[in-house]
Design a protein around this motif. Structure first.
Motif, PDB file in Angstrom:
ATOM      1  N   LEU A 158      22.681   6.041   4.403  1.00 14.36           N
ATOM      2  CA  LEU A 158      22.593   7.073   5.436  1.00 14.36           C
ATOM      3  C   LEU A 158      23.946   7.663   5.807  1.00 14.36           C
ATOM      4  N   ARG A 159      25.024   7.078   5.342  1.00 12.84           N
ATOM      5  CA  ARG A 159      26.338   7.655   5.618  1.00 12.84           C
ATOM      6  C   ARG A 159      26.548   8.953   4.870  1.00 12.84           C
ATOM      7  N   ASN A 160      25.924   9.056   3.701  1.00 13.02           N
ATOM      8  CA  ASN A 160      26.096  10.271   2.906  1.00 13.02           C
ATOM      9  C   ASN A 160      24.783  10.858   2.397  1.00 13.02           C
ATOM     10  N   GLY A 161      23.682  10.178   2.654  1.00 17.71           N
ATOM     11  CA  GLY A 161      22.380  10.671   2.222  1.00 17.71           C
ATOM     12  C   GLY A 161      22.090  10.454   0.753  1.00 17.71           C
ATOM     13  N   ASN A 162      22.948   9.708   0.069  1.00 19.33           N
ATOM     14  CA  ASN A 162      22.779   9.508  -1.367  1.00 19.33           C
ATOM     15  C   ASN A 162      22.023   8.213  -1.673  1.00 19.33           C
ATOM     16  N   PRO A 163      21.200   8.233  -2.718  1.00 24.13           N
ATOM     17  CA  PRO A 163      20.537   6.989  -3.130  1.00 24.13           C
ATOM     18  C   PRO A 163      21.534   6.053  -3.793  1.00 24.13           C
ATOM     19  N   VAL A 164      21.284   4.772  -3.660  1.00 27.44           N
ATOM     20  CA  VAL A 164      22.124   3.761  -4.304  1.00 27.44           C
ATOM     21  C   VAL A 164      21.692   3.627  -5.754  1.00 27.44           C
ATOM     22  N   ASN A 165      22.657   3.676  -6.651  1.00 28.76           N
ATOM     23  CA  ASN A 165      22.368   3.491  -8.070  1.00 28.76           C
ATOM     24  C   ASN A 165      22.841   2.094  -8.466  1.00 28.76           C
ATOM     25  N   TYR A 166      21.888   1.211  -8.749  1.00 20.32           N
ATOM     26  CA  TYR A 166      22.242  -0.169  -9.059  1.00 20.32           C
ATOM     27  C   TYR A 166      22.686  -0.352 -10.513  1.00 20.32           C
ATOM     28  N   ASN A 167      22.428   0.628 -11.357  1.00 16.19           N
ATOM     29  CA  ASN A 167      22.884   0.564 -12.752  1.00 16.19           C
ATOM     30  C   ASN A 167      22.545  -0.783 -13.387  1.00 16.19           C
ATOM     31  N   MET A 168      21.334  -1.254 -13.156  1.00 12.81           N
ATOM     32  CA  MET A 168      20.935  -2.552 -13.676  1.00 12.81           C
ATOM     33  C   MET A 168      20.756  -2.484 -15.189  1.00 12.81           C
ATOM     34  N   THR A 169      21.290  -3.485 -15.871  1.00 12.84           N
ATOM     35  CA  THR A 169      21.123  -3.605 -17.315  1.00 12.84           C
ATOM     36  C   THR A 169      20.673  -5.026 -17.630  1.00 12.84           C
ATOM     37  N   ASP A 170      20.200  -5.242 -18.822  1.00 13.13           N
ATOM     38  CA  ASP A 170      19.771  -6.580 -19.200  1.00 13.13           C
ATOM     39  C   ASP A 170      20.940  -7.558 -19.182  1.00 13.13           C
ATOM     40  N   ALA A 171      22.144  -7.060 -19.484  1.00  8.51           N
ATOM     41  CA  ALA A 171      23.313  -7.932 -19.482  1.00  8.51           C
ATOM     42  C   ALA A 171      23.597  -8.487 -18.093  1.00  8.51           C
ATOM     43  N   LYS A 172      23.245  -7.736 -17.047  1.00  9.84           N
ATOM     44  CA  LYS A 172      23.519  -8.165 -15.680  1.00  9.84           C
ATOM     45  C   LYS A 172      22.528  -9.203 -15.173  1.00  9.84           C
ATOM     46  N   ARG A 173      21.556  -9.551 -15.984  1.00  2.89           N
ATOM     47  CA  ARG A 173      20.593 -10.576 -15.581  1.00  2.89           C
ATOM     48  C   ARG A 173      21.300 -11.898 -15.319  1.00  2.89           C
ATOM     49  N   LEU A 174      22.354 -12.168 -16.104  1.00  2.11           N
ATOM     50  CA  LEU A 174      23.143 -13.382 -15.948  1.00  2.11           C
ATOM     51  C   LEU A 174      24.487 -13.051 -15.317  1.00  2.11           C
ATOM     52  N   LEU A 175      25.067 -14.027 -14.628  1.00  9.60           N
ATOM     53  CA  LEU A 175      26.385 -13.854 -14.046  1.00  9.60           C
ATOM     54  C   LEU A 175      27.466 -14.002 -15.113  1.00  9.60           C
ATOM     55  N   PRO A 176      28.629 -13.370 -14.918  1.00 11.27           N
ATOM     56  CA  PRO A 176      29.756 -13.621 -15.820  1.00 11.27           C
ATOM     57  C   PRO A 176      30.244 -15.067 -15.688  1.00 11.27           C
ATOM     58  N   ILE A 177      30.693 -15.630 -16.786  1.00  8.91           N
ATOM     59  CA  ILE A 177      31.370 -16.924 -16.707  1.00  8.91           C
ATOM     60  C   ILE A 177      32.643 -16.727 -15.878  1.00  8.91           C
TER      61      ILE A 177
END
Length: 491
Positions: A456-475
Motif C-alpha cells: 500500500l505504500r506504492n500500490g504495487n503488487p509484490v512479485n515473489y519471483n518463486m522458482t523451483d530452485a528456491k524450494r530449498l534454502l542455500p547452504i
C-alpha cells in the motif's frame, strides 16, 4: 543446560529405585572425559541435553514460523528486521545469518543424540535396567530422526552423520552431502526401530508422556517422513498412522479452542510438545508475535497473518479456528499491507496466548493428532480411497463446527487433494507446516507466483519471483567456507 519437565521422569525413577545419589544429575560439561557416561544418571543427563535442543535452538522456538509461514503465503514478515523481510520475499542469500545459526544448532542437536546412542550400551550401572536402556536408545533415535527431518526439508541433500566426530582431520570433518533419498531412508529406518523400543506411555503423568518420545511419536513422525520423501509411500503412511491410532496413549481430537487457550497443554491430542515452565525456563517466541494488549509493549510484531490467509478462513466460514489463531487489534505503527496508516486494525498470530516478557510458559506442539488425521486423509486420497478420505476431513471440519465437505469439494481425487491442502492451511497455521505442505503437493511455485499482495505504500503488487530452485534454502556460506566437500544448492 536447561532442566525442564523432562527431569520429572528421572526424579520419579530415582524415587522408585531409592537411590539418593541418582538425583544428583550434574551437567555433563562438569564431567571429565574419563568419568563421563559411566552411570545411569550421567546418560540420563545426556539425554536431557539432547531434548534441550528443542528449547535452545532458535529454529524450534519460533524461526520455524518464519521459514514455514512467513516464507509462504500465510504471513508477512512484520517487524523491522531486514533478514526476515528477505525470508518473506523469498530472497535468501547464502550469507543470511539465520542459515548458519540453524544449520549449526540442528547439527549440534544431532551430535547430542549420536553421543547418547554411542555411550548408552557402555553403561554398566545396575540402576540402568535393560528396559530403560532400550527406551533411551529409542528416544535418541527419535530425536536424531526429528532433526534430520528438519534439515532435509530445509536443504535437501545434507551430510548424514551417524557418529560423534572426535578427529579434526579433513577426512573426518569435510563430509559431503548425502542424497536426499538416503537421508530419508535413514530417518524412516531409525523411526521404525525407535517405535519398537519405545513405550506408548511412561505412566500416568501427561507432562512426561507428552515431553518424551513415545512409540506413538515415532510412528507419527515416520508417517510424516514417508509422505514428505521424494517418492511418497502412502501405504506406509497409513500403516504408521494405524499404529498411532491403536496406541494405548489414546490420542484423540479435543476442542480446537482448548488446544490454544494456553491452559490445556499436554492434552489428549498432543503427541509430543516442547515443555516450558516460564521464567528462566521460558519461551521467548510469544513476545515476538502477540499484540500490545497481550504482550504489554508497543513495538511492531513479526509474522503478521496475510490478507490471503484471512480470506481463506473467511471463504470457508471458519470462525472457530480463525478466532483461536488470529487476533485483530488497532496499532500505532504503519503496516504496509493492512492500511498503511496508524490506527489500522492489524491481525496477529495468536496461537500462543501468553507473552510473559520473553519468558512464557506456553508450550509448542511438535506433533499433534489433528495433523495426523489430515495426513491420513491425504494418504487415503492418494491411494484412491476417496470416501474414506472424506470421512477423515469431515472429522476435522466437525471439530471446527463446519459442515461436511460439499460434492464440489470432493468431486475428484484432484479436487479433494486441493481441499485437503486448504484444510491443512486453516488447521495448522502458525505451527510450522505450510511451506512443507506446499512443497509436498508440488504447488510452491504456482502458489507463490499467483499470490496477489499489494504494497500500500506504492500500490504495487509484490512479485515473489518463486522458482523451483528456491524450494530449498542455500547452504550457509560459512559452512561452505569451512567444508570444501559441500556443493551449493541451485540459487
Amino acid at each position: 543446560m536447561k532442566i525442564n519437565k523432562i527431569l520429572l521422569f528421572f526424579f520419579v525413577m530415582s524415587m522408585m529405585s531409592s537411590c539418593d545419589d541418582y538425583l544428583d544429575l550434574q551437567p555433563i560439561s562438569e564431567e571429565t572425559s574419563g568419568n563421563a557416561y559411566e552411570t545411569a544418571s550421567q546418560i540420563e543427563a545426556a539425554l536431557v541435553g539432547a531434548y534441550e535442543s528443542f528449547q535452545s535452538s532458535e529454529y524450534y522456538v519460533w524461526d520455524n514460523v518464519l521459514f514455514q509461514d512467513v516464507r509462504s503465503d500465510n504471513c508477512y514478515a512484520g517487524g523491522d528486521n531486514p533478514e526476515i523481510f528477505q525470508i518473506d520475499f523469498i530472497d535468501i542469500e547464502p550469507a543470511h545469518s539465520r542459515l548458519f545459526t540453524h544449520w549449526s544448532n540442528i547439527y549440534n542437536a544431532i551430535f547430542k543424540a549420536n553421543l547418547v546412542l554411542e555411550r548408552v550400551d557402555g553403561i554398566t550401572d545396575d540402576r540402568l535396567t535393560e528396559e530403560r536402556r532400550s527406551q533411551i536408545k529409542g528416544e535418541a533415535y527419535f530425536l536424531r530422526s526429528y532433526h534430520y527431518f528438519t534439515l532435509v526439508k530445509l536443504w535437501g541433500d545434507v551430510p548424514l552423520i551417524l557418529n560423534t566426530i572426535t578427529s579434526t582431520d579433513s577426512e573426518s570433518v569435510n563430509i559431503p552431502r548425502t542424497d536426499i533419498a538416503m537421508v530419508y531412508e535413514q530417518i524412516t529406518s531409525d523411526l521404525e526401530l525407535a517405535a519398537t523400543l519405545l513405550p506408548d506411555t511412561y505412566g500416568n503423568d501427561a507432562s512426561i508422556n507428552k515431553a518424551r518420545a513415545t512409540a506413538g511419536a515415532a510412528h507419527a513422525l515416520a508417517a510424516k517422513a514417508y509422505a514428505q520423501q521424494p517418492s511418497p509411500n502412502y501405504q506406509l503412511v497409513l500403516d504408521h498412522i494405524d499404529a498411532v491410532e491403536r496406541s494405548d496413549a489414546d490420542y484423540r481430537l479435543i476442542e480446537y479452542s482448548e488446544l490454544f487457550d494456553g491452559n490445556n497443554y499436554n492434552n489428549a491430542e498432543s503427541i509430543i510438545e516442547v515443555q516450558y515452565l516460564g521464567g528462566n525456563e521460558g519461551n521467548f517466541g510469544p513476545q515476538l508475535l502477540l499484540p500490545p494488549s497481550v504482550s504489554g509493549d508497543t513495538w511492531r510484531k513479526f509474522a503478521t497473518p496475510s490478507i490471503d490467509l484471512i480470506n481463506a478462513f473467511d471463504s470457508e466460514g471458519d470462525v472457530v479456528r480463525k478466532n483461536a489463531s488470529i487476533l485483530f487489534e488497532s496499532v500505532q505503527w504503519v503496516d504496509e499491507f493492512w492500511g498503511n496508516s496508524q490506527g489500522t486494525a492489524v491481525p496477529f498470530s495468536y496461537k500462543w496466548k501468553n507473552a510473559g516478557g520473553f519468558a512464557s510458559a506456553d508450550n509448542t506442539y511438535l506433533i499433534r493428532y489433528g495433523d495426523i488425521v489430515l495426513l491420513k486423509a491425504e494418504a487415503l486420497n492418494e491411494l484412491d480411497q476417496l470416501q474414506n478420505a472424506v470421512i477423515e476431513v469431515n472429522r476435522i471440519r466437525d471439530r471446527a463446527q463446519l459442515p461436511d465437505l460439499t460434492i464440489a469439494q470432493r468431486s475428484s481425487k484432484e479436487v479433494l487433494r486441493t481441499t485437503i491442502l486448504k484444510e491443512r492451511r486453516l488447521e495448522l497455521f502458525q505451527e510450522g507446516q505450510r511451506w512443507d505442505d506446499l512443497a509436498r503437493y508440488n504447488v510452491l511455485v504456482s502458489t507463490m507466483n499467483s499470490l496477489i499482495e499489494i504494497d500500500l505504500r506504492n500500490g504495487n503488487p509484490v512479485n515473489y519471483n518463486m522458482t523451483d530452485a528456491k524450494r530449498l534454502l542455500p547452504i550457509p556460506q560459512q559452512e561452505l567456507d569451512r567444508n570444501p566437500a559441500l556443493i551449493q544448492n541451485p540459487l
